[in-house]
Design an enzyme around this catalytic site. Structure first.
Site: not given
Ligand SMILES: *[C@@H]1O[C@H](CO)[C@@H](O)[C@H](O)[C@H]1NC(C)=O
Ligand SMILES: *[C@@H]1O[C@H](CO)[C@@H](O)[C@H](O)[C@H]1NC(C)=O
Length: 777
Positions: A267, A300-302
């Protein structure tokens, strides 16, 4: 006694021999640490170590030993070791966009293996329109990843690639990472690359035993703005219509999960219609997990979870963590969940069940990679040696991919290909000519070989002279006199211009579409003083407005080479000298500079004539492009015709009442109501005859579009429905069969996102050739 002494001696010397034999192995390939060592009496009895049991059962068993805090600690991208269970640490974050990359945290290039094959940046591979090639690239990367893992230089096998967002706006700095603007192309890319990377067959049969690696389709969803005029991806709220969602932004992710069986989606940072994607139950759980059947994990994106609190969407860190885990996200690329999930549980806003659900998805995936099967050397992929990295075969594939993608945009008076003996001296000009670095784009690894276009061209023409002309692609410092001097003195000029990672990259969108700084000035001057028309080679990810060059007769040829990877210099030289016939086609529309008046933040695909909004991509853009999507010429020409066996009508045997669109006389059938049985019975095929009319063999992608009899009510002007790449000798012809499903390929999305099939005429289009097909009932 004597025999005993002999025996002793024998044992001693064989032990020494073993030691000597073992020594090099120990030194050069320590191998990764592993769980479930059969030699470890304290762990081997665990049920989670029993390879005969299903992975899901093993994951549940492992979870049963963990305390709540241990469980929470496993949900970050650095998952710590659990020594009492013999479980080593795991690093989830690795990257392999176009080769195993050092951009993540899981892979190191500081041991036996110091480089990996650097394939072209994705936008160029996309231009080949060849899924078989995309598959083989993914497959080669998967093999290299395992080899790197086997020598202990990777602490994970989860690769957060590919990037399959739609290249919606030409200014996007990460457009280079994607397969372009077309949803069908991005979908087919996702499927082929993911199957290759995960070790499945090209047609999708799952690899027996372990996944080769785990691929991850990102960034879910409607993420294609990084940083434009101060508007950042970290807080951007993408306003997306249901119609655009259905037929533009979601298809690549749906295909990745359903057909590609991708084991992860990521995401994104942005919000979609007000909700951060990582906290969107509808997107993550209802859509990806339930409707598409995602079998894997959601990362998740970082830092995306941190931002849900940081940007004020959630009122406390705990609320942010509860939001994402309850929405269906599993793994946090950060330590935010690790830090705050405990207190979220204590506050009663997050349950153990939410944590168990996420953890199960994460652990089951690690099981599927074979990470709990004892010594990874004993896995089927355990014997892939370092020699498979940067192998001759993989470097050959990198060259093939660069060749296949390069697009010939202009070739006045057949300036190209150059006849080698006739070019007595070559003048090479431009900041992109002698850099190996610019060839490999972003999300790269250290390449196996160092090569530049200039270096390669020197092998073709002994008298090759070079003037950089400007300091860098920014070109704010032009050496006009040197450029003119060189242009006057040589037989043939080739300019290597375009962009680089200081112009377009992650975190940096462009504000202009024209070439930066004094580039146009340099090119025009060189062309003016050169003895013959010059050749312009553009290294860029995104499109550039080069109207001046298109119209200048002294610029005889224009070649777009993307960022072509480590073999790109050679591929360009081979194209210029006719050793390869270019066949690539643009995977994005090349817009004029005036497009920059459109706010990059406007996510709408469809044009809005009332406000002068021109729409986006070949499907909807109402302006005149510099070069259109799918454009690309070659050293030969191809003709098309629809064969007689192509169907001319489709009979819809249904008692269902069609519906009408407001103000329209066209009747449409609701796809969902038709149902999969009726739709399945409607399959047909279109056969296209393709002939190479010229005198040079070539590989040629055949792009099949459909169009409607009207483009009103949000119908695309045309829509790519399939493509196939064929190789044809000079004069050779072939028939290409396209299997089609009307419900899938001829349908369209309504305002509310539902799909309908229009009754009446549809047109299949290849090049300038059309074939009418009528849907009747
Ligand atoms: C490589 O880098 C890792 C992480 O920085 C380090 O732990 C390891 O010792 C290094 N290996 C070598 C051979 O230098
Ligand atoms: C149409 O469907 C009906 C009912 O399913 C079936 O009986 C009939 O044979 C079909 N007609 C054709 C032309 O396929």
């Amino acid at each position: 006694m004597g025999s005993r002494g002999e025996l002793h001696g024998l044992i001693f010397s064989s032990a020494l021999l073993l030691l000597l034999l073992a020594q090099p192995l120990l030194v050069f390939s320590a191998g990764p640490p592993f769980a479930c060592d059969p030699a470890n009496p304290s762990t081997r009895h665990f049920r989670f170590c029993q390879t005969r049991l299903p992975n899901d059962e093993r994951a549940s068993d492992l979870m049963s030993y963990l305390t709540l805090d241990e469980k929470i600690q496993q949900l970050g991208h650095v998952a710590p070791a659990i020594p009492r269970l013999g479980v080593p640490n795991y690093k989830w974050w690795s990257e392999a966009l176009h080769g195993v990359s050092g951009w993540g945290r899981g892979v190191r290039f500081n041991g036996t293996i110091t480089a990996a094959t650097s394939f072209p940046q994705v936008i160029l591979s996309a231009a080949s329109f060849n899924p078989d090639l995309w598959y083989r690239i993914g497959q080669a990367i998967g093999v290299e990843a395992r080899a790197i893992y086997n020598v202990g230089q990777a602490e994970g096998l989860t690769f957060w690639s590919p990037n399959v967002n739609i290249f919606r706006d030409p200014r996007w700095g990460r457009g280079q990472e994607t397969p372009g603007e077309d949803p069908l192309t991005a979908s087919k890319y996702a499927v082929a690359f993911v199957r290759g990377l995960q070790g499945d067959s090209p047609t999708g049969e799952r690899r027996p035993q372990q996944l080769m690696t785990s691929a991850c389709c990102k960034h879910y969803t409607a993420y294609d703005l990084d940083n434009w005029k101060g508007i950042s991806r970290f807080s951007f709220n993408a306003l997306v219509t249901a119609q655009d969602m259905e037929d533009t932004y979601q298809p690549p992710f749906k295909s990745c999960v359903q057909e590609g069986r991708g084991t992860c989606i990521m995401c994104s940072y942005n919000r979609v219609n007000g909700v951060p994607t990582c906290a969107d139950f509808n997107l993550l759980t209802l859509q990806a997990r339930n409707a598409w059947g995602l079998d894997g994990y959601i990362a998740s994106d970082c830092g995306a979870v941190d931002l849900i609190y940081g940007n004020g969407y959630a009122k406390s860190p705990e609320e942010a963590v509860a939001n994402v885990l309850k929405s269906g996200m599993d793994l946090d690329c950060s330590d935010f969940v690790q830090k705050h999930a405990g207190s979220a549980v204590r506050r009663g806003i997050l349950s153990q069940g939410d944590i168990d659900r996420a953890l199960f998805n994460a652990l089951a995936l690690r099981m599927r990679l074979g990470l709990f099967n004892g010594n990874p050397r004993k896995l089927p992929a355990g014997n892939i040696p370092p020699s498979q990295v940067c192998s001759k075969q993989h470097l050959g594939l990198a060259l093939e991919a660069a060749q296949a993608g390069i697009v010939l945009l202009k070739n006045a008076a057949n300036l190209l290909p150059l006849a080698r003996p006739k070019v007595t001296s070559l003048g090479v000009i431009g900041p992109n000519a002698d850099s190996g670095y610019v060839l490999i784009g972003n999300y790269n690894g250290p390449p196996c070989t160092a090569s530049t276009p200039l270096g390669e061209l020197k092998n073709y023409v002994a008298d090759t002279r070079f003037v950089r002309g400007c300091n860098s692609a920014a070109c704010d410092n032009a050496a006009i006199n040197a450029v003119v001097g060189l242009a006057r003195s040589v037989d043939q000029v080739v300019l290597f211009m375009g962009l680089d990672q200081d112009q377009e990259r992650e975190g940096l969108d462009r504000v202009d579409l024209v070439l930066p700084g004094s580039q146009q000035h340099i090119i025009t001057k060189a062309a003016k003083y050169a003895k013959r028309p010059v050749i312009l080679v553009l290294l860029t990810g995104g499109p550039v407005d080069i109207t001046f060059a298109k119209n200048d007769p002294r610029i005889g040829a224009i070649v777009w080479a993307g960022y072509p990877g480590e073999a790109g210099g050679l591929a360009i030289a081979q194209v210029l000298f006719g050793e390869h016939n270019p066949g690539g086609k643009l995977p994005v529309t090349w817009y004029p500079q005036e497009f920059t008046r459109v706010p990059m933040t406007d996510m709408r695909m469809r044009a809005d004539p009332a406000t002068g909004y021109p729409g986006r991509s070949y499907r909807f853009y109402t302006g005149k492009p510099i070069y259109e999507f799918g454009y690309g010429i070659s050293y030969t020409s191809y003709s098309y015709k629809f064969e007689a066996e192509a169907a001319t009508s489709i009979y819809l045997n249904t008692s269902l009442a069609p519906r009408t669109t407001a103000n329209s006389h066209i009747l449409s059938y609701d796809i969902a109501s038709l149902g999969s049985d009726t739709c399945g019975n409607l399959k047909f095929s279109a056969t296209v005859g393709v002939k190479n009319q010229g005198s040079m063999a070539g590989r040629h992608p055949v792009l099949l579009f459909s169009r409607w009899s009207s483009s009103e009510h949000g119908r695309p002007m045309k829509q790519l429905v399939d493509f196939q790449s064929v190789h044809l000798e000079a004069g050779e012809s072939t028939k290409v069969v396209f299997p089609l499903s009307p419900c899938e390929h001829l349908s369209r999305a309504m305002d509310d996102g539902t799909r309908v099939l229009d009754k009446g005429s549809h047109y299949l289009v290849v090049g300038q050739t059309e074939h009418e097909i009528r849907v009747i009932s």
